[in-house]
Design a protein around this motif. Structure first.
Motif, mmCIF file in Angstrom:
data_model
loop_
_atom_site.group_PDB
_atom_site.id
_atom_site.type_symbol
_atom_site.label_atom_id
_atom_site.label_comp_id
_atom_site.label_asym_id
_atom_site.label_seq_id
_atom_site.Cartn_x
_atom_site.Cartn_y
_atom_site.Cartn_z
ATOM 1 N N LEU A 227 0.863 -1.180 0.000
ATOM 2 C CA LEU A 227 0.000 0.000 0.000
ATOM 3 C C LEU A 227 0.902 1.233 0.000
ATOM 4 C CD1 LEU A 227 -2.620 -1.146 2.683
ATOM 5 C CD2 LEU A 227 -2.730 -1.405 0.199
ATOM 6 N N ASP A 228 0.897 1.967 -1.101
ATOM 7 C CA ASP A 228 1.754 3.152 -1.221
ATOM 8 C C ASP A 228 1.130 4.329 -0.480
ATOM 9 O OD1 ASP A 228 3.869 2.140 -2.957
ATOM 10 O OD2 ASP A 228 2.303 1.954 -4.470
ATOM 11 N N ARG A 229 1.939 4.991 0.312
ATOM 12 C CA ARG A 229 1.475 6.116 1.116
ATOM 13 C C ARG A 229 2.463 7.264 1.007
ATOM 14 N NH1 ARG A 229 -2.325 3.370 0.596
ATOM 15 N NH2 ARG A 229 -3.576 2.346 2.230
ATOM 16 N N SER A 230 2.048 8.447 1.472
ATOM 17 C CA SER A 230 2.913 9.615 1.402
ATOM 18 C C SER A 230 2.497 10.626 2.464
ATOM 19 C CB SER A 230 2.843 10.169 -0.008
ATOM 20 O OG SER A 230 2.748 11.459 -0.088
ATOM 21 N N VAL A 231 3.488 11.344 3.030
ATOM 22 C CA VAL A 231 3.204 12.398 4.011
ATOM 23 C C VAL A 231 3.980 13.655 3.625
ATOM 24 C CG1 VAL A 231 2.713 10.814 5.912
ATOM 25 C CG2 VAL A 231 5.047 11.592 5.550
ATOM 26 N N ASP A 232 3.386 14.807 3.925
ATOM 27 C CA ASP A 232 3.984 16.103 3.606
ATOM 28 C C ASP A 232 4.897 16.537 4.749
ATOM 29 O OD1 ASP A 232 4.609 18.582 2.678
ATOM 30 O OD2 ASP A 232 2.589 19.431 2.870
ATOM 31 N N LEU A 233 6.139 16.895 4.415
ATOM 32 C CA LEU A 233 7.102 17.335 5.425
ATOM 33 C C LEU A 233 7.438 18.819 5.290
ATOM 34 C CD1 LEU A 233 9.639 14.342 5.437
ATOM 35 C CD2 LEU A 233 7.689 14.717 6.949
ATOM 36 N N THR A 234 6.604 19.567 4.571
ATOM 37 C CA THR A 234 6.897 20.979 4.307
ATOM 38 C C THR A 234 7.126 21.770 5.589
ATOM 39 O OG1 THR A 234 5.568 20.868 2.296
ATOM 40 C CG2 THR A 234 6.058 23.059 3.167
ATOM 41 N N GLN A 235 6.359 21.459 6.634
ATOM 42 C CA GLN A 235 6.452 22.235 7.879
ATOM 43 C C GLN A 235 7.796 22.046 8.583
ATOM 44 O OE1 GLN A 235 4.002 20.647 11.153
ATOM 45 N NE2 GLN A 235 3.506 18.910 9.819
ATOM 46 N N TYR A 236 8.551 21.022 8.186
ATOM 47 C CA TYR A 236 9.839 20.763 8.822
ATOM 48 C C TYR A 236 11.023 21.206 7.963
ATOM 49 C CZ TYR A 236 6.954 17.854 11.833
ATOM 50 O OH TYR A 236 5.982 17.412 12.694
#
Length: 713
Positions: A227-236
């Protein structure tokens, strides 16, 4: 840039990370995505597997995936009836000394599987305590709900003792996204639910970025793949963050799950997009050139490919394979080193020397996004082909040559990988075993090119016929139509070089043998080579003979990239001249003459040779050299060597051996092979001197895959 920190886990359940880090590059063409693989930074047991397969999709995982495969002991017992008078069943006994990884474990997950008719069936897994006496052999008995005619297998996994955690410290670039996949071992999906969590920690404060539960699979439900997933790390952005990965049981079970994070990639959107063309390399295994319409075949096997490349690109009339088997020929394709130098063999464990430079490595280091989709077997990541590829999908099916779903999955996943890289400059490699033997045309293709005569099933390999082979080629042509037309509609071919080829051909008794791997006649060495895209003339044909050895330097030339030192091949860019003017025509003629005088070497290593009535073993290796119109073959005999010399211009079928009748020519060609063998030995020693002898052996799964493809008994 990053720091990895080990976690407290059982020695059989290390959680590791293969994390790619993207950051600003100072390369002149643009900001580039640079991926750093951390998998080797975490200690591992040398006997454990770095990859896990779910639904025939093999990926690098964040923990070692120890597995051991046992064969049943002795012959199956006779089928008998149960008290309820249900279907007959077979009871098999398994007995073997357990390896330390299993004997030291508290519990073992056991997955039975057996062959029924023409299909492998996997049965419900179960858990057993490991024997307390580690020196005594373990014994398991399994009942199968049908009579067996051959041995079955058990796959055993040591279950973990401690909770699973891993942490990696990362300097997060701007515009960053973390892509990854989660998955649960298919056998475990029937035993318990799993909770996945990803946290980002600054100092002592942690924030949960991702949580998901994969629930227990009910009876009758299909198994889940990755199951391919992704998270946004822009805030870091601009901060050093500790990423913590965790997988636990999500139910009341006391057992920790066999679960994985895989393929974590920290991706930064780079702007502007790197300039220059992309590269899509497609290798169709076992495709001999003269069974394509564009190479003169009488059957309409490749209507789409013929029209596509005759209209949009260039066709090479003669391309010579480096070997008549899959692994060495593909390794030559990717390294521009001859097989006698890189040393890869289909049926032997292989460790690719670090000094060898692969096409994917070279392009990755120049800012390319790199991806590959293969069907395992000889083209496995573990054999060195994964080096340089940020994404390497393996559809690990022991019967990929006969399973139509595998090739369809390969092209479907290839399309997905290309789409995921469309914002980057990319190199993608696609490989399928269709139309490798045994030939099993799918539904709708069984009677293409006329109804076949009834097979004489008393004859070995009775269905290995040119008609069956041609039907599979047409099937692949139709799949490629869908792939390339879809890419064209989405604009993904506008700036992409497409290179279409094969690793070797196939024999149909032209010289008394079927299949490939053991000999080096033209039917197994002549492969198609067709190009399209930027820098490639349209409606063009090249008559000069080239080789798969030349593919890497030629592709780098078309991409406008520097060529590494030490390649044995030669760029054929000088042959891609549109001879519409007198000057160009003269340049092309000069280049063609130069190419015709160059010797081209090929090799065979497989001892197993399929002839008209069965299988025999040949002494190996076998060498061939082609120069101009002449080709010399050196075959090994018990007393030394035997030679066959042919004039391909007058005798393209290699029927008249003129070795004894042309002594000066024969001796000159003979010396070419001798000099090649001597120089290759020196180069091989220099290339491999820093590589210790590999202690690895082929796994039972790899052996079964090679057996299904005819490379081992």
């Amino acid at each position: 840039m990053f720091k990895s920190r080990g976690s407290c886990v059982a020695q059989f359940f290390w959680l590791t990370l293969a994390l790619a880090i993207a950051f600003d590059s100072t390369l002149a063409f643009a900001e580039a995505i640079v991926r750093v693989n951390l998998a080797d930074s975490v200690p591992r047991d040398s006997n454990t597997d770095r990859y896990t397969t779910l639904r025939n999709d093999t990926r690098p995982v964040m923990r070692d995936s120890s597995r051991f495969i046992f064969h049943s002991k002795g012959k199956p017992t006779k089928p008998r009836k149960t008290k309820a008078k249900t279907n007959p069943y077979t009871r098999l006994a398994f007995e073997r000394q357990l390896p330390p990884e299993l004997s030291a474990s508290d519990e073992i997950l056991i997955v039975p599987r057996a062959r029924w008719v023409d299909e492998w069936k996997v049965f419900k897994p179960f858990v057993r305590r490991a024997p307390q006496d580690q020196e005594a052999p373990a014994r398991f008995a399994v009942s199968f709900p049908f009579p067996l005619t051959q041995k079955a297998w058990l796959t055993l996994y040591p279950l973990p003792r401690d909770s699973l955690r891993a942490a990696v410290e990362v300097d997060v670039p701007r515009n960053a996204t973390l892509d990854f996949a989660i998955g649960v071992l298919e056998a475990w999906q029937q035993l318990g639910s799993v909770r996945f969590e990803l946290q980002a920690c600054l100092g002592g404060d942690c924030e949960s970025l991702f949580r998901e539960v994969i629930k227990i699979r009910e009876a009758g439900q299909p198994a889940l793949g990755w199951l391919d997933r992704s998270v946004d790390l822009t805030q870091y952005a601009g901060k050093e963050v500790e990423l913590r990965f965790r997988a636990d049981a999500a139910d009341e079970s006391n057992r920790l799950p066999v679960a994985f994070f895989a393929d974590p990639v920290l991706r930064q959107v780079s702007a502007p997009k790197p300039t220059g063309p992309n590269l899509l390399l497609i290798s169709i295994d076992t495709l001999r050139a003269d069974h394509l319409g564009s190479y003169g075949h009488v059957r309409d096997t490749t209507p789409y490919l013929d029209n596509y490349f005759e209209t949009n690109g260039t066709i090479f009339d003669e391309c010579v394979a480096a070997s008549s088997s899959t692994l060495p020929s593909h390794m030559t394709m990717m390294t521009s080193l001859n097989p006698a130098v890189h040393g890869a063999r289909n049926t032997q464990p292989y460790q690719l020397p670090k000094r060898a430079v692969l096409l994917a490595e070279w392009l990755r280091d120049r800012g390319f996004a790199t991806g590959a989709v293969t069907e395992n077997g000889a083209i496995a990541r573990a054999r060195g082909f994964g080096r340089g590829f940020a994404t390497y999908r393996e559809f690990r099916d022991s019967e990929s040559a006969t399973n139509r779903r595998t090739v369809e999955s390969t092209f479907r996943e290839g399309l997905r990988v290309i789409r995921s890289m469309q914002d980057d400059r990319f190199f993608v490699f696609l490989h399928t075993y269709k139309p490798h033997n045994p030939y099993v045309p799918p539904e709708g293709y069984e009677e293409l090119f006329g109804k076949s005569k009834p097979f004489d099933k008393t004859t070995p390999f009775y269905d290995w016929t040119p008609t069956q082979y041609d039907r599979e080629i047409r099937y692949v042509d139709d799949l490629l139509r869908n792939l390339l037309d879809t890419l064209a509609r989405e604009g993904l071919l506008d700036n992409t070089i497409v290179a279409f080829t094969s690793d070797h051909g196939e024999a149909f008794l032209e010289h008394g043998y079927r299949a490939h791997g053991a000999l080096v006649y033209e039917e197994v060495l002549q492969v198609p080579l067709m190009l399209s895209g930027p820098g490639v003339p349209k409606g063009h044909r090249v008559s000069a003979p080239v080789a798969l050895l030349d593919l890497m330097p030629s592709m780098l030339g078309l991409l406008g990239e520097e060529v590494p030192v030490g390649l044995m091949g030669k760029s054929f860019r000088d042959l891609l001249v549109d001879a519409t003017s007198k000057t160009n025509a003269q340049d092309k003629a000069d280049a063609t003459r130069a190419w015709r005088t160059r010797p081209i070497f090929s090799e065979a290593f497989i001892e197993r040779a399929v002839h008209r009535t069965g299988v025999t073993k040949l002494l190996q290796p076998t060498y061939a050299v082609r120069q101009g119109d002449y080709k010399l073959i050196r075959l090994r005999t018990r007393s030394g060597h035997r030679y066959e010399l042919f004039n391909l211009a007058l005798d393209p079928g290699e029927k008249k051996n003129i070795f004894a009748a042309t002594k000066p020519l024969s001796q000159r060609m003979k010396k070419l092979i001798e000099d090649y063998e001597d120089s290759a030995a020196i180069l091989r020693t220099n290339l491999h001197e820093s590589v210790s002898k590999s202690s690895d052996s082929l796994s039972p799964e790899e052996t079964e895959m090679l057996r299904s493809l005819g490379y081992v008994e």
